[in-house]
Structure formats: structure tokens, C-alpha cells
Design a protein around this motif. Structure first.
Motif, PDB file in Angstrom:
ATOM      1  N   GLN A   1     -51.955 -17.203 127.446  1.00 50.59           N
ATOM      2  CA  GLN A   1     -52.531 -18.779 127.213  1.00 50.59           C
ATOM      3  C   GLN A   1     -54.506 -18.116 126.871  1.00 50.59           C
ATOM      4  O   GLN A   1     -54.837 -18.745 126.108  1.00 50.59           O
ATOM      5  CB  GLN A   1     -53.035 -19.722 128.503  1.00 50.59           C
ATOM      6  CG  GLN A   1     -51.785 -20.885 128.511  1.00 50.59           C
ATOM      7  CD  GLN A   1     -51.766 -22.071 127.693  1.00 50.59           C
ATOM      8  OE1 GLN A   1     -52.509 -22.010 127.061  1.00 50.59           O
ATOM      9  NE2 GLN A   1     -50.399 -22.393 127.606  1.00 50.59           N
ATOM     10  N   ASN A   2     -55.199 -16.776 127.072  1.00 49.67           N
ATOM     11  CA  ASN A   2     -56.119 -16.483 127.727  1.00 49.67           C
ATOM     12  C   ASN A   2     -56.524 -15.905 126.177  1.00 49.67           C
ATOM     13  O   ASN A   2     -57.469 -14.963 126.140  1.00 49.67           O
ATOM     14  CB  ASN A   2     -57.325 -16.685 128.983  1.00 49.67           C
ATOM     15  CG  ASN A   2     -56.344 -16.989 129.777  1.00 49.67           C
ATOM     16  OD1 ASN A   2     -56.960 -18.444 129.549  1.00 49.67           O
ATOM     17  ND2 ASN A   2     -55.365 -16.625 131.270  1.00 49.67           N
ATOM     18  N   ILE A   3     -55.326 -15.563 125.041  1.00 52.83           N
ATOM     19  CA  ILE A   3     -56.097 -14.386 124.804  1.00 52.83           C
ATOM     20  C   ILE A   3     -57.122 -15.294 123.905  1.00 52.83           C
ATOM     21  O   ILE A   3     -57.544 -16.336 123.267  1.00 52.83           O
ATOM     22  CB  ILE A   3     -54.439 -14.823 123.479  1.00 52.83           C
ATOM     23  CG1 ILE A   3     -54.730 -12.787 122.993  1.00 52.83           C
ATOM     24  CG2 ILE A   3     -53.938 -15.712 122.721  1.00 52.83           C
ATOM     25  CD1 ILE A   3     -53.407 -12.752 122.746  1.00 52.83           C
ATOM     26  N   GLU A   4     -58.107 -13.970 122.801  1.00 52.47           N
ATOM     27  CA  GLU A   4     -58.480 -13.882 122.529  1.00 52.47           C
ATOM     28  C   GLU A   4     -58.383 -13.405 120.770  1.00 52.47           C
ATOM     29  O   GLU A   4     -57.804 -13.348 120.386  1.00 52.47           O
ATOM     30  CB  GLU A   4     -59.938 -12.761 123.154  1.00 52.47           C
ATOM     31  CG  GLU A   4     -60.712 -13.066 123.465  1.00 52.47           C
ATOM     32  CD  GLU A   4     -61.647 -11.866 124.033  1.00 52.47           C
ATOM     33  OE1 GLU A   4     -62.584 -11.388 123.559  1.00 52.47           O
ATOM     34  OE2 GLU A   4     -61.187 -11.083 125.824  1.00 52.47           O
ATOM     35  N   ASN A   5     -59.574 -14.493 119.785  1.00 47.40           N
ATOM     36  CA  ASN A   5     -60.091 -14.345 118.628  1.00 47.40           C
ATOM     37  C   ASN A   5     -58.213 -14.795 117.555  1.00 47.40           C
ATOM     38  O   ASN A   5     -57.678 -14.509 117.265  1.00 47.40           O
ATOM     39  CB  ASN A   5     -60.096 -13.059 118.306  1.00 47.40           C
ATOM     40  CG  ASN A   5     -60.981 -12.193 117.820  1.00 47.40           C
ATOM     41  OD1 ASN A   5     -62.132 -13.634 118.463  1.00 47.40           O
ATOM     42  ND2 ASN A   5     -61.000 -10.866 118.307  1.00 47.40           N
ATOM     43  N   ILE A   6     -57.595 -16.149 118.452  1.00 52.10           N
ATOM     44  CA  ILE A   6     -56.451 -16.295 118.300  1.00 52.10           C
ATOM     45  C   ILE A   6     -56.057 -17.211 117.152  1.00 52.10           C
ATOM     46  O   ILE A   6     -55.042 -16.117 116.268  1.00 52.10           O
ATOM     47  CB  ILE A   6     -55.917 -17.306 119.347  1.00 52.10           C
ATOM     48  CG1 ILE A   6     -54.786 -18.275 119.006  1.00 52.10           C
ATOM     49  CG2 ILE A   6     -57.181 -18.888 119.678  1.00 52.10           C
ATOM     50  CD1 ILE A   6     -53.565 -17.206 119.222  1.00 52.10           C
ATOM     51  N   ASP A   7     -57.343 -17.036 116.584  1.00 53.89           N
ATOM     52  CA  ASP A   7     -57.686 -17.872 115.176  1.00 53.89           C
ATOM     53  C   ASP A   7     -57.095 -16.567 114.010  1.00 53.89           C
ATOM     54  O   ASP A   7     -56.877 -16.704 113.273  1.00 53.89           O
ATOM     55  CB  ASP A   7     -58.462 -18.797 114.610  1.00 53.89           C
ATOM     56  CG  ASP A   7     -58.604 -20.548 115.381  1.00 53.89           C
ATOM     57  OD1 ASP A   7     -57.076 -20.253 115.297  1.00 53.89           O
ATOM     58  OD2 ASP A   7     -59.384 -20.416 116.102  1.00 53.89           O
ATOM     59  N   LEU A   8     -58.063 -15.631 113.922  1.00 47.93           N
ATOM     60  CA  LEU A   8     -57.551 -14.161 113.139  1.00 47.93           C
ATOM     61  C   LEU A   8     -55.629 -13.600 113.544  1.00 47.93           C
ATOM     62  O   LEU A   8     -55.925 -13.886 112.667  1.00 47.93           O
ATOM     63  CB  LEU A   8     -58.722 -13.460 113.984  1.00 47.93           C
ATOM     64  CG  LEU A   8     -58.909 -12.509 112.700  1.00 47.93           C
ATOM     65  CD1 LEU A   8     -58.835 -12.062 111.044  1.00 47.93           C
ATOM     66  CD2 LEU A   8     -59.623 -11.253 113.567  1.00 47.93           C
ATOM     67  N   LEU A   9     -55.866 -13.732 114.774  1.00 50.35           N
ATOM     68  CA  LEU A   9     -54.632 -13.175 114.903  1.00 50.35           C
ATOM     69  C   LEU A   9     -53.342 -13.650 114.549  1.00 50.35           C
ATOM     70  O   LEU A   9     -52.393 -13.517 114.421  1.00 50.35           O
ATOM     71  CB  LEU A   9     -54.216 -13.190 116.606  1.00 50.35           C
ATOM     72  CG  LEU A   9     -55.276 -11.845 116.919  1.00 50.35           C
ATOM     73  CD1 LEU A   9     -54.836 -12.029 118.531  1.00 50.35           C
ATOM     74  CD2 LEU A   9     -55.403 -10.459 116.703  1.00 50.35           C
TER      75      LEU A   9
END
Ligand code: ARG
Length: 573
Positions: free
Chosen positions: A405-413
């Protein structure tokens, strides 16, 4: 490299007894075969033929029977007067790994294409129409071919031969005049234009006068009518603006957008040349060129005197030979155009020097079908490529958020993963194969998918992080790579070593799938290595460092390989 050449030269020298031959002469002539199948090093024996008065094959056989191989050399073979030397695993391990660790992003690059001009013509959509799955496959394939040549040092020119000319624009102009107020051209202009075209096309079937107006419009366009050209230019600009979004996403840059319209004033010369050479024949009012018994003749002028698609392509060949002095001019299109290209390549004989004509290459790719129903551009059941891209990104986002749930940069990834998945899916199949497209399958994190390869990269990176291995801090020459003797280690390194020859093979065969499948092999070898050999929990620091170096080298090969295919590597997954 020098050291091993010295060793090989000495082995050869010791079998000879001839004062005209020096050790240095032999060493100088030792080559690195282009194809690894021919060994790591080769010595062409015709260099000795004069001094020894024997055929190169006999010399090679003779040397082979007498030679005492150094420990570093595993075996020697004779092929057509060449002595091919294969190095021992251990030396390969050392040589390859060090090369990767030193070269990093540069690993895989060569300069074998230096000074050679190559044109890759690809994408080439028809303006005022949506970009569909077929054009997407074309673009992905063409971009990969472009980069395959580029990393080998070729001087590559990318051309987008836009379908921006033809009678249909006469019709579209009439439709636009009638219906433009019903549409907002700032919002999805391609959909609006193709809608307008469908409507006016339908009307023209009921009302002959519309066809007359369309014909007239196009005639005026051809003659350079200012107002109509402005309108046409706006269709072109609107279309390019939308295509550009896709090109940006895929990282494509075109050196030229000279499409069919560009050749409007360059076709007369083609007609004149063909006429002068006496190959232009009358056929029911049309002008055609015979192209042999197995094919229908190539129509150059229709019976009403107008030029066609093929005429523009012929003008393009002449123009490109003059402008780019190409060694190869590669055309990427769907298989439906095989006959068209065969015909124009035949006619090209009369237009350009043989060296150019021989350099014309058609790279054809198969159809794309959707798992549910078929894909079509005409019956309204169109898959818009933007929708597909958005779907892929959204789905990968869901998959990722499900895991964390807390993953960073989700949009880029999710962008990197979603687009990478689509691109890899298109490239992993041989170009001639039809593709049955299934988004869920494409996005799987295991199996032969883009995400699987990306995941292997991420796994390698996180291993290195946990092991606190930072390549910038490592003294590469001090690594004890001889410790990497386990079968899975050697196997993985041998896999990594292939990158350069795989790149060459993929471009020689116009088949980026060779590189895509190779990356699957690398990922599989890495998995096997990782299952068998600990990287983090290793007592011996030297061994740990050597294994980390191997993990790092794997990440380099995957990253460099994916980059050529147009796929980014995410940092986390
Ligand atoms: N515009 C064409 C299409 O979408 C492809 C053009 C291919 N290139 C060429 N030089 N004919 O089908």
C-alpha cells in the motif's frame, strides 16, 4: 586482451619452424571473431600460406595437430583455414565480468557500423486517423531496430513516412467544412477527424456530387491551393500532436517526418526516368511497369493520370538514395504490404544504383488480434492506443498497490511497468507471428513478460543494497573472480557474455525478439544462480564480493538490453 593474444601467438609459433615468420607477425593477425560460435579468438592461416607454401586449410590442420595449448585455452578448431581458439571458462569469466563492470552502460555497444548509413522507416501512421494496435506494434518494432543499429555505431536516420496525402483528404476537407462545428478539435482531434471522415464517406456513397467535390479538392491540393493546404496542414499538425504523445511515451524521436505529401513535387522525375528508359507501359489507360511474371505490374499512374501510393514510394527511394546515401533502407510495415514492396523494389532498379536497390529491405510484421474479438480500424470496433496504455498503467498500479500500500513513486513505477509490459509483449514474438493480445497475461510478474525481466533487475538491485555492495567503491581489479566456479555462476556469466553477439544477430535478422528472448534467458539463468548460490549469507568476503559483482553485472546486462527494446527499469516493484 594483449596478453592472451601473446599466449595464442606463442602456441602457434612454437609449432612452426620457419625463419620468415615472427611471433609478432602472428600476434598482429589474431582476430576476435564477430560470431562467438567461431571461438574467442581466431588466426587466419592464409597469412602463412606464402611462407609455408601450403594451403591455409593444410596449415591450419598441421598446426592443430602439433599445438600444445596453454591452460587458458580450452580448445582449438579448424574452420576454412582459420584456427579458432576457445578460452577456458575461468578466463571467460574473468574477462567478461571485468568488461561489464568497467563498461557499465556502455557494455554491449560496438562500433562495427561506423560510417555506415542506415535508414529505419517506421511508425508511418495515416494522419487524421487514430493510432491503432498495428501501428503500435510497428512503432515498437521500428524503434527497437533503430536502437539495435544505433548501439552498434551505425549512422541511423529514422523516418516517419506519414500517410498524409491522397484523395481521401479531398473528402475529409469536404466533411470538415460541413461538420466541423459539431466537434471540439482541442479534445481528441483524431477521433473527431476520423468520425467526420466516416460520416462524409458514407454520405458520398449516396450522393455522387460529394465525390466530385472531393476529387476537385484534392486536385486543388496537388496544385498548391493555399486555403486548402492550410486546412490539410492543420489536420497534419493535429494528428502529429496526438501521435507525439505516444512517441514520447515510447521514447521515439524521428529525424524526418517527410511523408507522402513531401513527394508531391518529386514524382514527375520518376515518371520521366521510367519513360526515358522505356519501361512505362500502357495498360487499360494506366501507366505500369512490368515486374516479372510472378507479380502483377506496378501501377505508377492511374487511368485518370493521378499518382498513387507506389509512385510516392518510388520518389522516396530516389530522394533517400541521394539525400542519405544509404547502405540499407529498412521499411517496417504489416505483412499486407509485402507485394507492394516487392513491386516497388523491382521498379527501383530503373531509378537508383544497384547498391541502393540491393539495400532496400522490407520488414513485415504479423497481425494483432485481441483475445476478445478482432481488431479492426474500419468497423468502429477500434481499440484506441491511448486507452490501452492507460489500462496497462492502471492495472499495473493495482497489482503493485495490492502488494504494498505504501509504495513510493507509484505513478512513475506503474508507468514503467505498464508500458514496459506492452512493449515487451510486442517484441518477444517473432515479427512474422500474429499476436493474440491479452492484457492480463502481458502484465504477469512471472512468465515470459516485461515485468518478469524488470523484476529480475529490481531483485538484483535490492540484493546489492542489502549486501551493501556499491560498484563505485569497488576496486574491480582486486576482485577475485576466479572463485566463481559453480555451474550456475559460470552458466550465468556465459549468458551475460552473449549480449554483443545477440545484438548483432537481432539486427542482422531484423528481429528484436532475439534480444527479448535472450533477456528471458538471462533472467532464468539469474534465478537458477540465485537459488543455488547465496549472495548475502556468505562467510568468505572475497566470495561474497565476487558474487555481488556477478549480480551487478546481471543488472547491467538487463538494463542495457531493455533499454535497446525501449523499456525502462524501475527501481522498485
Ligand atoms: N501509411 C502506411 C500505413 O499506415 C504505411 C507506410 C509504409 N511506408 C511506406 N514507405 N510505404 O499502412
Amino acid at each position: 586482451m594483449e596478453e592472451i593474444k601473446q599466449i595464442i601467438a606463442t602456441c602457434i609459433y612454437d609449432t612452426l619452424d620457419n625463419e620468415n615468420i615472427t611471433l609478432e607477425d602472428i600476434k598482429l593477425k589474431i582476430e576476435v571473431p564477430k560470431d562467438k560460435q567461431n571461438g574467442d579468438f581466431a588466426y587466419p592461416c592464409f597469412n602463412l600460406a606464402k611462407s609455408l607454401r601450403k594451403s591455409p586449410v593444410n596449415i591450419a590442420e598441421d598446426i592443430k595437430s602439433k599445438i600444445k595449448l596453454d591452460d587458458k585455452i580450452e580448445k582449438v578448431e579448424v574452420v576454412n583455414g582459420f584456427l579458432n581458439f576457445y578460452l577456458n571458462d575461468l578466463d571467460v569469466v574473468n574477462k567478461v565480468l571485468k568488461e561489464i563492470l568497467n563498461k557499465k552502460e556502455e557494455y554491449g555497444k560496438t562500433d562495427i557500423g561506423k560510417g555506415i548509413n542506415i535508414i529505419v522507416e517506421y511508425s508511418s501512421p495515416n494522419i487524421a486517423k487514430p493510432f491503432h494496435l498495428g501501428h503500435f506494434r510497428n512503432t515498437v518494432l521500428g524503434k527497437a531496430l533503430y536502437d539495435l543499429y544505433k548501439v552498434q555505431g551505425y549512422n541511423v536516420t529514422s523516418i516517419n513516412h506519414l500517410g498524409d496525402w491522397g484523395r481521401q483528404f479531398g473528402l475529409l476537407i469536404e466533411g470538415y467544412k460541413r461538420f466541423k462545428d459539431e466537434y471540439d478539435m482541442n479534445d481528441n482531434a483524431l477521433k473527431a477527424l476520423s468520425d467526420i471522415y466516416t460520416r462524409i464517406n458514407k454520405l458520398s456513397k449516396e450522393d455522387d456530387s460529394i465525390m466530385d467535390i472531393a476529387r476537385d479538392n484534392f486536385k486543388k491540393l496537388e496544385q498548391g491551393d493555399k486555403q486548402l493546404l492550410e486546412l490539410w496542414q492543420s489536420f497534419r499538425d493535429l494528428s502529429l500532436k496526438e501521435y507525439d504523445r505516444i512517441y514520447k511515451i515510447l521514447g521515439c524521436n524521428f529525424d524526418s517526418y517527410n511523408g507522402e505529401a513531401f513527394y508531391n513535387d518529386k514524382m514527375q522525375e520518376v515518371i520521366d526516368i521510367l519513360d526515358k528508359k522505356g519501361v512505362l507501359k500502357d495498360s487499360q489507360g494506366a501507366k505500369v511497369v512490368e515486374v516479372g511474371n510472378n507479380m502483377p505490374p506496378c501501377i505508377v499512374l492511374k487511368s485518370n493520370g493521378s499518382t498513387i501510393y507506389a509512385t510516392r514510394d518510388l520518389a522516396a527511394i530516389l530522394y533517400r538514395a541521394r539525400t542519405y546515401d544509404f547502405t540499407k533502407c529498412i521499411y517496417v510495415t504489416a505483412t499486407e504490404q509485402i507485394l507492394h514492396f516487392k513491386q516497388i523494389f523491382e521498379v527501383a532498379k530503373y531509378l537508383v544504383d544497384e547498391k541502393y536497390q540491393k539495400g532496400l529491405v522490407h520488414v513485415a510484421y504479423g497481425m494483432i488480434r485481441l483475445k476478445t474479438g478482432k481488431m479492426s480500424t474500419r468497423d468502429g470496433n477500434v481499440i484506441y492506443i491511448n486507452d490501452l496504455i492507460n489500462d496497462a498503467i492502471k492495472k499495473s498500479k493495482d497489482i503493485m498497490l495490492n502488494k504494498n500500500q505504501n509504495i513510493e513513486n507509484i505513478d512513475l513505477l506503474s508507468k514503467q511497468i505498464g508500458i514496459g509490459a506492452l512493449v515487451f509483449n510486442y517484441l518477444k514474438s517473432g515479427k512474422n507471428k500474429d499476436i493474440i493480445f491479452d492484457l492480463d497475461e502481458t502484465l504477469r510478474f512471472d512468465g515470459e513478460t516485461g515485468p518478469y525481466i524488470q523484476y529480475t533487475y529490481v531483485r538484483a538491485k535490492s540484493l546489492l543494497e542489502r549486501a551493501k555492495f556499491n560498484i563505485e567503491d569497488v576496486k574491480i581489479d582486486r576482485l577475485n573472480l576466479d572463485l566463481l566456479t559453480q555451474a550456475q555462476e559460470v552458466q550465468l556469466i556465459k549468458e551475460l557474455e552473449k549480449l554483443t553477439s545477440i545484438i548483432k544477430k537481432a539486427s542482422d535478422e531484423y528481429e528484436p525478439s532475439i534480444l527479448a528472448r535472450y533477456l528471458i534467458d538471462v533472467a532464468t539463468s539469474f534465478s537458477k544462480f540465485y537459488n543455488e548460490c547465496s549472495v548475502i549469507n556468505v562467510e568468505d568476503d572475497e566470495l561474497k564480493d565476487a558474487r555481488c559483482a556477478l549480480v551487478y553485472a546481471t543488472s547491467v546486462v538487463i538494463k542495457n538490453g531493455l533499454k535497446i527494446l525501449g523499456i525502462d527499469c524501475p527501481d522498485k516493484m
